[in-house]
Design a protein around this motif. Structure first.
Motif, PDB file in Angstrom:
ATOM      1  N   PRO A 188      87.424  78.268 152.991  1.00 11.69           N
ATOM      2  CA  PRO A 188      86.707  77.180 153.661  1.00 11.69           C
ATOM      3  C   PRO A 188      85.321  76.913 153.107  1.00 11.69           C
ATOM      4  CG  PRO A 188      86.793  79.137 155.049  1.00 11.69           C
ATOM      5  CD  PRO A 188      87.685  79.407 153.889  1.00 11.69           C
ATOM      6  N   THR A 189      84.865  77.696 152.125  1.00 11.12           N
ATOM      7  CA  THR A 189      83.575  77.382 151.505  1.00 11.12           C
ATOM      8  C   THR A 189      83.705  76.247 150.506  1.00 11.12           C
ATOM      9  OG1 THR A 189      83.836  78.961 149.658  1.00 11.12           O
ATOM     10  CG2 THR A 189      82.887  79.792 151.716  1.00 11.12           C
ATOM     11  N   LYS A 190      84.942  75.878 150.153  1.00 10.25           N
ATOM     12  CA  LYS A 190      85.174  74.827 149.160  1.00 10.25           C
ATOM     13  C   LYS A 190      85.980  73.680 149.760  1.00 10.25           C
ATOM     14  CE  LYS A 190      85.182  77.955 145.168  1.00 10.25           C
ATOM     15  NZ  LYS A 190      85.951  78.454 143.998  1.00 10.25           N
ATOM     16  N   GLY A 191      85.775  72.509 149.208  1.00  8.11           N
ATOM     17  CA  GLY A 191      86.528  71.351 149.670  1.00  8.11           C
ATOM     18  C   GLY A 191      86.391  70.188 148.717  1.00  8.11           C
ATOM     19  N   TYR A 192      87.078  69.110 149.040  1.00  4.87           N
ATOM     20  CA  TYR A 192      87.058  67.901 148.229  1.00  4.87           C
ATOM     21  C   TYR A 192      86.068  66.879 148.773  1.00  4.87           C
ATOM     22  CZ  TYR A 192      91.205  68.872 145.355  1.00  4.87           C
ATOM     23  OH  TYR A 192      92.081  69.388 144.451  1.00  4.87           O
ATOM     24  N   GLY A 193      85.654  65.990 147.902  1.00  2.72           N
ATOM     25  CA  GLY A 193      84.868  64.829 148.295  1.00  2.72           C
ATOM     26  C   GLY A 193      85.354  63.600 147.565  1.00  2.72           C
ATOM     27  N   SER A 194      85.210  62.443 148.172  1.00  2.00           N
ATOM     28  CA  SER A 194      85.506  61.166 147.521  1.00  2.00           C
ATOM     29  C   SER A 194      84.214  60.543 147.031  1.00  2.00           C
ATOM     30  CB  SER A 194      86.210  60.209 148.491  1.00  2.00           C
ATOM     31  OG  SER A 194      87.535  60.616 148.734  1.00  2.00           O
ATOM     32  N   PHE A 195      84.300  59.749 145.982  1.00  2.00           N
ATOM     33  CA  PHE A 195      83.114  59.094 145.436  1.00  2.00           C
ATOM     34  C   PHE A 195      82.623  58.001 146.385  1.00  2.00           C
ATOM     35  CE2 PHE A 195      85.017  60.435 141.241  1.00  2.00           C
ATOM     36  CZ  PHE A 195      84.048  61.392 140.969  1.00  2.00           C
ATOM     37  N   ALA A 196      81.300  57.943 146.543  1.00  2.00           N
ATOM     38  CA  ALA A 196      80.698  56.928 147.409  1.00  2.00           C
ATOM     39  C   ALA A 196      80.916  55.527 146.852  1.00  2.00           C
ATOM     40  CB  ALA A 196      79.202  57.203 147.570  1.00  2.00           C
TER      41      ALA A 196
ATOM     42  N   GLN B 205      87.161  59.260 137.127  1.00  2.00           N
ATOM     43  CA  GLN B 205      87.862  58.134 137.757  1.00  2.00           C
ATOM     44  C   GLN B 205      87.161  56.835 137.397  1.00  2.00           C
ATOM     45  OE1 GLN B 205      87.888  58.899 141.991  1.00  2.00           O
ATOM     46  NE2 GLN B 205      89.568  60.375 141.856  1.00  2.00           N
ATOM     47  N   THR B 206      87.903  55.887 136.842  1.00  2.00           N
ATOM     48  CA  THR B 206      87.366  54.548 136.592  1.00  2.00           C
ATOM     49  C   THR B 206      87.949  53.542 137.575  1.00  2.00           C
ATOM     50  OG1 THR B 206      89.096  54.116 134.944  1.00  2.00           O
ATOM     51  CG2 THR B 206      86.995  55.003 134.142  1.00  2.00           C
ATOM     52  N   ARG B 207      88.876  53.983 138.397  1.00  2.00           N
ATOM     53  CA  ARG B 207      89.465  53.154 139.442  1.00  2.00           C
ATOM     54  C   ARG B 207      89.461  53.962 140.735  1.00  2.00           C
ATOM     55  NH1 ARG B 207      88.678  50.000 136.159  1.00  2.00           N
ATOM     56  NH2 ARG B 207      89.998  48.362 135.287  1.00  2.00           N
ATOM     57  N   PRO B 208      89.460  53.290 141.906  1.00  2.00           N
ATOM     58  CA  PRO B 208      89.414  54.021 143.168  1.00  2.00           C
ATOM     59  C   PRO B 208      90.517  55.063 143.296  1.00  2.00           C
ATOM     60  CG  PRO B 208      89.017  51.697 143.557  1.00  2.00           C
ATOM     61  CD  PRO B 208      89.388  51.820 142.114  1.00  2.00           C
ATOM     62  N   GLY B 209      90.115  56.266 143.643  1.00  5.06           N
ATOM     63  CA  GLY B 209      91.043  57.364 143.849  1.00  5.06           C
ATOM     64  C   GLY B 209      90.395  58.406 144.733  1.00  5.06           C
ATOM     65  N   GLU B 210      91.210  59.103 145.496  1.00  2.00           N
ATOM     66  CA  GLU B 210      90.690  60.121 146.400  1.00  2.00           C
ATOM     67  C   GLU B 210      90.484  61.440 145.661  1.00  2.00           C
ATOM     68  OE1 GLU B 210      93.535  60.100 149.575  1.00  2.00           O
ATOM     69  OE2 GLU B 210      93.562  57.913 149.537  1.00  2.00           O
ATOM     70  N   LYS B 211      89.828  62.383 146.311  1.00  6.26           N
ATOM     71  CA  LYS B 211      89.577  63.710 145.736  1.00  6.26           C
ATOM     72  C   LYS B 211      88.868  63.601 144.390  1.00  6.26           C
ATOM     73  CE  LYS B 211      93.818  65.169 147.964  1.00  6.26           C
ATOM     74  NZ  LYS B 211      95.256  65.108 147.718  1.00  6.26           N
ATOM     75  N   GLY B 212      87.702  63.001 144.404  1.00 14.39           N
ATOM     76  CA  GLY B 212      86.961  62.783 143.171  1.00 14.39           C
ATOM     77  C   GLY B 212      86.139  63.975 142.730  1.00 14.39           C
TER      78      GLY B 212
ATOM     79  N   LEU C 162      78.715  51.971 169.157  1.00 15.64           N
ATOM     80  CA  LEU C 162      77.823  51.739 168.024  1.00 15.64           C
ATOM     81  C   LEU C 162      78.330  50.629 167.117  1.00 15.64           C
ATOM     82  CD1 LEU C 162      77.133  55.446 167.000  1.00 15.64           C
ATOM     83  CD2 LEU C 162      75.653  53.953 168.342  1.00 15.64           C
ATOM     84  N   GLY C 163      79.658  50.443 167.062  1.00 15.98           N
ATOM     85  CA  GLY C 163      80.204  49.414 166.190  1.00 15.98           C
ATOM     86  C   GLY C 163      81.699  49.269 166.381  1.00 15.98           C
ATOM     87  N   THR C 164      82.266  48.264 165.723  1.00 11.12           N
ATOM     88  CA  THR C 164      83.697  47.990 165.788  1.00 11.12           C
ATOM     89  C   THR C 164      84.345  48.302 164.449  1.00 11.12           C
ATOM     90  OG1 THR C 164      83.314  45.671 165.188  1.00 11.12           O
ATOM     91  CG2 THR C 164      83.420  46.201 167.537  1.00 11.12           C
ATOM     92  N   ILE C 165      85.616  48.697 164.492  1.00  9.15           N
ATOM     93  CA  ILE C 165      86.374  49.050 163.300  1.00  9.15           C
ATOM     94  C   ILE C 165      87.264  47.874 162.908  1.00  9.15           C
ATOM     95  CG2 ILE C 165      88.077  50.655 162.340  1.00  9.15           C
ATOM     96  CD1 ILE C 165      87.184  52.642 164.550  1.00  9.15           C
ATOM     97  N   ASP C 166      87.209  47.473 161.639  1.00 10.06           N
ATOM     98  CA  ASP C 166      88.085  46.394 161.192  1.00 10.06           C
ATOM     99  C   ASP C 166      88.942  46.784 159.991  1.00 10.06           C
ATOM    100  OD1 ASP C 166      86.453  46.063 158.829  1.00 10.06           O
ATOM    101  OD2 ASP C 166      85.079  44.825 160.003  1.00 10.06           O
ATOM    102  N   SER C 167      88.763  47.991 159.471  1.00 12.76           N
ATOM    103  CA  SER C 167      89.506  48.377 158.275  1.00 12.76           C
ATOM    104  C   SER C 167      89.819  49.866 158.309  1.00 12.76           C
ATOM    105  CB  SER C 167      88.679  48.045 157.022  1.00 12.76           C
ATOM    106  OG  SER C 167      89.404  48.309 155.847  1.00 12.76           O
ATOM    107  N   ASN C 168      91.084  50.208 158.057  1.00 14.57           N
ATOM    108  CA  ASN C 168      91.550  51.591 158.037  1.00 14.57           C
ATOM    109  C   ASN C 168      92.192  51.836 156.680  1.00 14.57           C
ATOM    110  OD1 ASN C 168      92.453  54.175 158.779  1.00 14.57           O
ATOM    111  ND2 ASN C 168      94.363  53.356 159.616  1.00 14.57           N
ATOM    112  N   THR C 169      91.488  52.489 155.764  1.00 13.71           N
ATOM    113  CA  THR C 169      91.943  52.615 154.384  1.00 13.71           C
ATOM    114  C   THR C 169      92.027  54.079 153.969  1.00 13.71           C
ATOM    115  OG1 THR C 169      89.871  52.756 153.110  1.00 13.71           O
ATOM    116  CG2 THR C 169      90.470  50.595 154.028  1.00 13.71           C
ATOM    117  N   GLY C 170      92.451  54.300 152.730  1.00 11.44           N
ATOM    118  CA  GLY C 170      92.547  55.644 152.208  1.00 11.44           C
ATOM    119  C   GLY C 170      91.214  56.343 152.075  1.00 11.44           C
ATOM    120  N   PHE C 171      90.114  55.598 152.210  1.00  7.80           N
ATOM    121  CA  PHE C 171      88.788  56.193 152.104  1.00  7.80           C
ATOM    122  C   PHE C 171      88.085  56.273 153.454  1.00  7.80           C
ATOM    123  CE2 PHE C 171      89.764  54.498 147.934  1.00  7.80           C
ATOM    124  CZ  PHE C 171      89.466  55.580 147.127  1.00  7.80           C
ATOM    125  N   GLY C 172      88.792  55.981 154.527  1.00  5.98           N
ATOM    126  CA  GLY C 172      88.196  56.112 155.842  1.00  5.98           C
ATOM    127  C   GLY C 172      88.281  54.827 156.644  1.00  5.98           C
TER     128      GLY C 172
END
Length: 476
Positions: A400-408, A349-356, A284-294
């Motif tokens: 397992p009913t709860k978890g984290y999400g990162s901001f889009a 969060q006003t700057r990129p950070g995980e677990k938002g 489906l596509g190629t990967i060019d970046s592997n970062t803290g957000f995926g």
């Protein structure tokens, strides 16, 4: 009279110093943001009451909405009593970003830049003498084997082919390994040994005495894609090796995947999606970046239909609210479905950070069939009020009913969207894991062969990739 004037003057000075000393308190108590991003024409105001007042760059007081008509950055001053400066508020008017939310299951195929050496072992030569060629050459577990005699390596089978081809003419081979960000050139002497195949037939072969880890491959979830540029984002995490180190990706691709069954998750035993993919023929596509957000990259083929076919706006981090939302994911085959969740906590969060944010699954069917968030859901988009607000990242192992999400918002920036920047092709320095973190305590990641059991040392499974810390976390 002089004493009175002096006292009044000292009182005024002390009052000013006290006011200045309490500036951080005023800013914190009132909740004045340091930076706000808005779309053109979006209504934006700060509901500040006297004695707080706002002034623009021209020195005019702002009594209503900010001017958001034109793209660009403006700086506003917040004053106390109209004369004592408290803080500045930066307002960025940025283009409206629209993407198509994903939810499709994808297979991830990677070709890492070098091969991870998991263990060293003995080799018995043709005379039965036990030798340690890699150890004697100075190779260590955890080294990244980059090349043999100048030939770059991407797949484990290449090592055997090169060694057996070159060792027939050369007694020693020059290898390059990367260790702690240093590239070392070492000389190793392959050992000739007698090996039997599955049919019992013996043959002579050359070995180095190393055990290699296969580059990662697994099933995850597409988060979003931009139909205009073809940029996509998925997974929500850095892909790491078994020692928790981010992989430097030489090349990689995403392929179509299908979910065959679901293993139900319970407290202390996370569930998982059981899926399969066919390999390179369904790229489906190629990967060019592997970062803290995926992982991020470029689409090459048509994406299977999701729950939403048209682009929707990407929310800013500060626009995410407590309350109902939806996640898009696959439970059977390749059909993307919507499921109800509740956003129960939002991290400022006003700057990129995980677990938002923290989400809780409320959908009765999803709870009945999966037990909540399970392995393979990482990257599943979170939609609220018609906007993409984030993607699933971690799940709590004890609930397992709860978890984290990162901001889009941070994810689309990593994809090279929404900013006047070149498309990034960076590798992450994050120590997050692969596909889905399952979290009870926040510790360093490692791969474990058993699902979430206590283990004493790192082991590796080519069939399934798990992630954990002292048996408390795992991932697909």
């Amino acid at each position: 009279m002089r004493k009175l004037v002096l006292r009044v003057g000292l009182t005024v000075i002390l009052a000013c110093l006290l006011a200045l000393a309490t500036v951080p308190y005023w800013v914190s108590a009132v909740g004045i943001p340091s930076e706000l991003k808005v779309f053109p024409g979006m209504e934006l105001s700060l509901d500040l009451q006297p004695p707080l007042r706002i002034w623009d760059q021209a020195g005019l007081e702002v009594t209503g909405f900010f001017n958001t008509e034109n793209l660009g950055t403006s700086v506003y001053r917040v004053n106390l009593f109209g004369w004592l400066p408290l803080t500045e508020v930066v307002v960025d008017v940025v283009p409206l970003v629209r993407v198509v939310p994903g939810g499709q299951s994808i297979g991830v195929l990677l070709s890492a830049d070098g091969l991870m050496i998991g263990q060293l072992g003995p080799v018995s030569d043709v005379d039965g003498v036990e030798r340690f060629p890699a150890r004697d050459a100075g190779i260590q577990p955890g080294d990244i084997l980059m090349s043999i005699e100048g030939n770059p390596l991407h797949r484990p089978e290449e090592v055997s082919q090169l060694v057996n081809s070159l060792a027939q003419e050369k007694k020693t081979l020059e290898v390059q390994v990367r260790r702690n960000n240093r590239v070392l050139t070492l000389t190793v002497q392959p050992v000739k040994t007698q090996q039997a195949n599955i049919f019992g037939q013996s043959s002579l072969t050359y070995l180095l005495g190393i055990f290699l880890e296969d580059p990662a491959a697994g099933v995850g979830t597409m988060s979003f894609y931009d139909p205009d540029t073809g940029r996509f984002g998925a997974l929500g995490h850095t892909i790491t090796d078994s020692r928790g180190r981010p992989l430097t990706i030489a090349s990689g691709s995403i392929v179509e995947a299908s979910i065959d069954s679901i293993r139900y998750g319970t407290k202390g035993s996370p569930g998982e999606k059981v899926g399969f993919f066919h390999g390179d023929q369904d790229v489906l596509g190629t990967i060019d970046s592997n970062t803290g957000f995926g992982i991020f990259g470029q689409l090459q083929g048509a994406i299977p239909a999701g729950a939403v076919r048209e682009p929707i706006p990407v929310a800013f981090a500060y626009q995410v609210r407590l309350g109902p939302a939806e996640i898009y994911t696959v439970l059977q085959g390749d059909r993307v479905e919507r499921f109800a969740v509740e956003i129960i906590k939002v991290v400022s969060q006003t700057r990129p950070g995980e677990k938002g944010m923290i989400i809780e699954v409320t959908d009765e069917r999803l709870l009945r069939e999966t037990g909540g968030i399970i392995q393979g859901m990482s990257g599943s988009p979170i939609v609220q009020n018609g906007m993409l607000v984030g993607a699933i990242t971690h799940v709590f192992v004890n609930n397992p009913t709860k978890g984290y999400g990162s901001f889009a918002e941070w994810m689309v920036y990593e994809a090279g969207l929404g900013q006047h920047l070149e498309i990034p092709a960076k590798q992450s320095s994050s120590r997050e894991g692969f596909f889905l973190h399952i979290e009870k305590e926040f510790k360093e990641p490692m791969f474990i062969k058993v699902e979430c059991s206590e283990v004493g040392e790192n082991t590796w499974s080519q069939e399934h990739l798990f992630w954990g810390s002292s048996g408390q976390m795992c991932m697909p």
